[in-house]
Design a protein around this motif. Sequence first.
Motif, mmCIF file in Angstrom:
data_model
loop_
_atom_site.group_PDB
_atom_site.id
_atom_site.type_symbol
_atom_site.label_atom_id
_atom_site.label_comp_id
_atom_site.label_asym_id
_atom_site.label_seq_id
_atom_site.Cartn_x
_atom_site.Cartn_y
_atom_site.Cartn_z
ATOM 1 N N UNK A 145 -34.024 -129.306 -40.921
ATOM 2 C CA UNK A 145 -34.214 -130.745 -41.034
ATOM 3 C C UNK A 145 -34.564 -131.157 -42.450
ATOM 4 N N UNK A 146 -34.294 -132.397 -42.794
ATOM 5 C CA UNK A 146 -34.606 -132.973 -44.101
ATOM 6 C C UNK A 146 -34.002 -132.143 -45.241
ATOM 7 N N UNK A 147 -32.769 -131.674 -45.063
ATOM 8 C CA UNK A 147 -32.057 -130.875 -46.076
ATOM 9 C C UNK A 147 -32.756 -129.560 -46.408
ATOM 10 N N UNK A 148 -33.516 -129.005 -45.479
ATOM 11 C CA UNK A 148 -34.143 -127.700 -45.652
ATOM 12 C C UNK A 148 -33.431 -126.678 -44.777
ATOM 13 N N UNK A 149 -33.243 -125.476 -45.312
ATOM 14 C CA UNK A 149 -32.561 -124.410 -44.610
ATOM 15 C C UNK A 149 -33.331 -123.109 -44.793
ATOM 16 N N UNK A 150 -33.339 -122.282 -43.766
ATOM 17 C CA UNK A 150 -33.833 -120.920 -43.897
ATOM 18 C C UNK A 150 -32.619 -120.010 -43.948
ATOM 19 N N UNK A 151 -32.568 -119.168 -44.954
ATOM 20 C CA UNK A 151 -31.534 -118.150 -45.093
ATOM 21 C C UNK A 151 -32.210 -116.811 -44.828
ATOM 22 N N UNK A 152 -31.868 -116.170 -43.725
ATOM 23 C CA UNK A 152 -32.552 -114.958 -43.297
ATOM 24 C C UNK A 152 -31.574 -113.793 -43.369
ATOM 25 N N UNK A 153 -31.900 -112.812 -44.194
ATOM 26 C CA UNK A 153 -31.077 -111.614 -44.336
ATOM 27 C C UNK A 153 -31.872 -110.435 -43.787
ATOM 28 N N UNK A 154 -31.269 -109.701 -42.868
ATOM 29 C CA UNK A 154 -31.912 -108.534 -42.260
ATOM 30 C C UNK A 154 -31.056 -107.295 -42.487
ATOM 31 N N UNK A 155 -31.682 -106.236 -42.906
ATOM 32 C CA UNK A 155 -31.075 -104.909 -42.914
ATOM 33 C C UNK A 155 -31.794 -104.161 -41.805
ATOM 34 N N UNK A 156 -31.047 -103.603 -40.867
ATOM 35 C CA UNK A 156 -31.710 -103.106 -39.667
ATOM 36 C C UNK A 156 -31.118 -101.809 -39.143
ATOM 37 N N UNK A 157 -31.901 -101.168 -38.301
ATOM 38 C CA UNK A 157 -31.492 -100.039 -37.479
ATOM 39 C C UNK A 157 -31.687 -100.492 -36.047
ATOM 40 N N UNK B 243 -42.144 -108.303 -40.509
ATOM 41 C CA UNK B 243 -41.765 -107.521 -39.324
ATOM 42 C C UNK B 243 -40.813 -108.349 -38.480
ATOM 43 N N UNK B 244 -39.830 -107.720 -37.864
ATOM 44 C CA UNK B 244 -38.885 -108.432 -37.029
ATOM 45 C C UNK B 244 -38.593 -107.681 -35.753
ATOM 46 N N UNK B 245 -38.030 -108.393 -34.784
ATOM 47 C CA UNK B 245 -37.605 -107.770 -33.533
ATOM 48 C C UNK B 245 -36.359 -108.474 -33.030
ATOM 49 N N UNK B 246 -35.603 -107.768 -32.226
ATOM 50 C CA UNK B 246 -34.358 -108.300 -31.680
ATOM 51 C C UNK B 246 -34.139 -107.657 -30.320
ATOM 52 N N UNK B 247 -34.056 -108.467 -29.282
ATOM 53 C CA UNK B 247 -33.826 -107.972 -27.935
ATOM 54 C C UNK B 247 -32.634 -108.732 -27.374
ATOM 55 N N UNK B 248 -31.668 -108.004 -26.804
ATOM 56 C CA UNK B 248 -30.506 -108.699 -26.283
ATOM 57 C C UNK B 248 -29.673 -107.848 -25.365
ATOM 58 N N UNK B 249 -28.504 -108.397 -25.013
ATOM 59 C CA UNK B 249 -27.571 -107.643 -24.181
ATOM 60 C C UNK B 249 -26.153 -107.869 -24.681
ATOM 61 N N UNK C 221 -32.378 -112.446 -28.620
ATOM 62 C CA UNK C 221 -33.534 -113.219 -29.056
ATOM 63 C C UNK C 221 -34.118 -112.465 -30.244
ATOM 64 N N UNK C 222 -34.200 -113.136 -31.377
ATOM 65 C CA UNK C 222 -34.629 -112.504 -32.630
ATOM 66 C C UNK C 222 -35.874 -113.193 -33.165
ATOM 67 N N UNK C 223 -36.810 -112.396 -33.677
ATOM 68 C CA UNK C 223 -37.984 -112.946 -34.348
ATOM 69 C C UNK C 223 -38.127 -112.303 -35.721
ATOM 70 N N UNK C 224 -38.711 -113.043 -36.642
ATOM 71 C CA UNK C 224 -39.044 -112.517 -37.965
ATOM 72 C C UNK C 224 -40.405 -113.100 -38.339
ATOM 73 N N UNK C 225 -41.387 -112.227 -38.515
ATOM 74 C CA UNK C 225 -42.754 -112.655 -38.845
ATOM 75 C C UNK C 225 -43.083 -112.232 -40.266
ATOM 76 N N UNK C 226 -43.668 -113.145 -41.023
ATOM 77 C CA UNK C 226 -44.052 -112.900 -42.417
ATOM 78 C C UNK C 226 -45.547 -113.178 -42.533
ATOM 79 N N UNK C 227 -46.334 -112.125 -42.800
ATOM 80 C CA UNK C 227 -47.786 -112.249 -42.917
ATOM 81 C C UNK C 227 -48.181 -111.990 -44.368
#
Length: 146
Positions: free
Chosen positions: A129-141, A14-20, A34-40
């Motif tokens: 950090x330590x050569x680790x990266x998160x690649x986050x792809x979102x398809x959204x409405x 689940x994700x959310x995005x709030x901005x202006x 401000x964007x969040x992405x939660x993975x449960x």
Amino acid sequence: HAKMTDDRYARIVIGSDVGFTLKLAEQLFFVFDFETCSDFGWNSSYHSNSLDYAFAGGFQYYPGWGNFSFILAYAIGGRSDFVKLPGEYSEIKSTKWGNGFKLAAEYDFFAGGGFIPAAGISYRLMPRGYNNYDNIINIYVRFAFR
């Protein structure tokens, strides 16, 4: 005698995005969000949950192809992981804040002001950090008000 294990696994993302948005010129806007992405994820013997959070600021440009736009933004954020494995082991771990970027392509369905639904796709690269990266792809409405 073999021990039976429960291999069923449930997962919700689940994700959310709030901005202006601030209009700078006819085809150029400043965006901040401000964007969040939660993975449960869980089954009967463990859970693995993560929360990714980021602030992004940059520019949205309409090149004149109808209501199609591109977004390029600088992002800063972190991630927290909550893990409980079978037995007594559990861990809560948070990354340091990282600097990355966000690219997006978006189409607004109505021109002008008022209520504006849009659909898009974004990619966010966040070094952890330590050569680790998160690649986050979102398809959204998205639902905006101008």
